[in-house]
Write an enzyme that holds these catalytic residues in place. Sequence first.
Site, short mmCIF file in Angstrom:
data_model
loop_
_atom_site.label_atom_id
_atom_site.label_comp_id
_atom_site.label_asym_id
_atom_site.label_seq_id
_atom_site.Cartn_x
_atom_site.Cartn_y
_atom_site.Cartn_z
N GLU A 113 32.42 37.98 36.89
CA GLU A 113 32.15 37.17 35.69
C GLU A 113 30.66 36.87 35.52
OE1 GLU A 113 34.61 36.59 37.81
OE2 GLU A 113 36.47 36.33 36.68
N PHE B 202 47.20 25.81 39.74
CA PHE B 202 46.60 27.06 40.22
C PHE B 202 45.49 27.51 39.27
CE2 PHE B 202 46.64 31.79 40.18
CZ PHE B 202 46.08 31.96 41.44
N GLN B 203 44.36 27.84 39.83
CA GLN B 203 43.17 28.25 39.08
C GLN B 203 42.74 27.22 38.04
OE1 GLN B 203 43.69 32.40 37.76
NE2 GLN B 203 42.76 33.05 39.69
N LYS C 260 45.90 27.52 28.04
CA LYS C 260 46.73 28.70 27.78
C LYS C 260 47.73 28.46 26.65
CE LYS C 260 49.34 32.31 30.10
NZ LYS C 260 49.82 32.86 31.37
N MET D 63 8.66 37.79 47.41
CA MET D 63 8.00 36.57 46.98
C MET D 63 8.17 35.48 48.04
SD MET D 63 6.03 35.54 44.65
CE MET D 63 6.12 36.20 42.99
#
Lengths: 163, 566
Positions: free
Chosen positions: B41, B103-104, B153, B470
């Site tokens: 993602e 969940f999630q 959802k 760096m």
Amino acid sequence: MRHIISMLLENEPGALSRVAGLFSARAYNIESLSVAPTEDASASRMTLVTSGSDEIIEQITKQLHKLIDVVKLLDITGDAHVEREIMLVKVRVAGSAREEVKRIADIFRGRILDVTQSTYIIEVTGDGAKLDAFIGALDHKSILEVVRSGALAIVRGERGLRL
Amino acid sequence: MQFLKDEGVEYIFGYPGGAVLHIYDEIYSQDDVKHILVRHEQGATHMADGYARATGKPGVVLVTSGPGATNAVTGIATAHMDSVPMVVITGQVPTHAIGSDAFQEVDCVGITRPCVKHNFLVKDVHDLAETLKKAFYVATTGRPGPVVVDIPKDVTAPNVRIPYEYPASVTMRSYNPVVRGHPRQMKKALDLILSAKRPMIYTGGGVVLDNASDELVRFTRTLGYPITNTLMGLGAYPGTDPQFVGMLGMHGTYEANMAMHNCDVLIGIGARFDDRVVGEVSKFCPHARIVHIDIDPASISKTVKVQVPIVGSVLNVLREINGMLEGTNRRPDAQALSEWWDRINRWKSVDCLSYDHSDTLIKPQSVLQKLHEVTGGDAYVTSDVGQHQMWAAQFYPFDKPRRWINSGGLGTMGFGLPAALGVQLAYPDAQVACVTGEGSIIMCIQELSTAKQYDLPIKVINLNNRYLGMVRQWQEFMYENRESHSYLDSLPDFAALAESFGHVGMKIENPGDVDGALREAFAMKDRLVFMDFITDPAENVYPMMMAGKGQNEMVLSAHSRQRELA
């Protein structure tokens, strides 16, 4: 310097946390903050007391303005305004102290809202300094609980903060 | 989906999961909006970001709830810091399950709040179209930025059918960005600008974001003043133009920083006086009165107090000021300006970007100079974060805006590869180069797989010095050379790795092979070519303005640093 910032916010879930989050993320001070809906249910009125240099206060007002949920904002510190805070104090009172505490409350124009055999609940209204003075006048050991609303403020006269 | 089509969305970068399956089912049955399946993602957000920076159109992302949303956070914060318009749609568990540790489930609105321009949780399908419209409106207007729309959802459930109408317009009483500059302020600014003896124009990403380059060029050429760009502003003014004195700031040119330090009038346009530009605030532009044009009032006098602030869109304000300039006979003091240019040219003659050449080790700077030559200076260049980013900014002059795409504000390693893929999608025929290092590239290397799936023929320029360069440079300068965890051991064979993803891999170890490799790679117009340049591991980025120093106190080169140490 201490500043009082009045705001009208969209009455949306999360609006309060956007303001609170801004202050913690940018390390600004919050002395007090109070918020509740207004006569128009779509907006909440917030009174926020903060402190900082002129530069910091300028940034605070700009950053608050930038929040999408902030509809209007006014730093009322420089305007003639009325400031009030409400405080509820529960004190332990027994014997002669009952009379003494009642007298002190009267001097501060406080009201006793609840009485039991061993306690009073006293309501005092005023600016922050007055409330501090009332607490100072009580026997510190007798204080059981203190609840303060944080400052509420409104500008005198025609000027003000309206939708 | 109908809304996204009506909004004119071309691509959506996403990754499916439980909470967005209803939406993905709709994607399946249409082909107006093209979905790009990423591999992580974070990649989706950077791709959308690269697409947005290159085109000026909002990037659109679709991810699922929980880890889908948290993986997107880095990319959202990256876009936020650089004011990139983006709309990120995140799935959420059904409304009745919110707050139950389902969940999630993650509080996406809460997690993203500090790194978005605004965010929404849509609890009722009747609000969906209007909320999406607001999201695009907020993301693309004023100072742009990412907006997250969290959709539970059940709000996208197919059994809930409501009449849909595209909301043609949107009004928000709490959001009305100022776009027109205040006439009196612009007049004051013009007076100050024309009174300058030692003027300096300093512009940032705001000019690019507002498509104001043409007006900036008109303004700068009319006045004949020197101009510098920030890292985010490169390309807003042609990098090969004689009035351009290079980038300013920590790794800016000596002449740009000296001109900043010595100017008497500073004209800041769409720039935010970032700490990497300003250095020590108390030493910044000690002789200057400052004009600052910016769309965001909060950017004005945030770190540096300015005398003439103008809040408004850079494009509008510059256009107005240009009009005023053309309507007056007043012109700057030619004598003073000519003396000022003499001083600037003396600083320029220091040649602060010179470096030691080598016959045996590939100098990273030389790769970028070659890249400029081979691409005709006309490529879209994305970068990751570190030494290679600074070298690209120094050694690849950009003549056009939106060609230089990097994570300047947040400094996100892993940005370059997915961003380049987003650019290539937007401009399939353009030359797109991702300049990176072996530390950064590995952070989002999985997107090589996405590149294969959609045949995106970008060119990866990996400046491989086996160090987090760096970090190593700072350790050398500030920590007595203690190279704590800046050496990257156990690196893969990048060329072979790229081949395994189905691309062309090259490993280049000799300075003499750089030119040929680049030409060969760019000749392969339909293939992704991964060029692993094994570069000098000891090379540092110069010049450098050290912490706590002013713009007039730069370390110019390894040689001058040696002298200072001795």
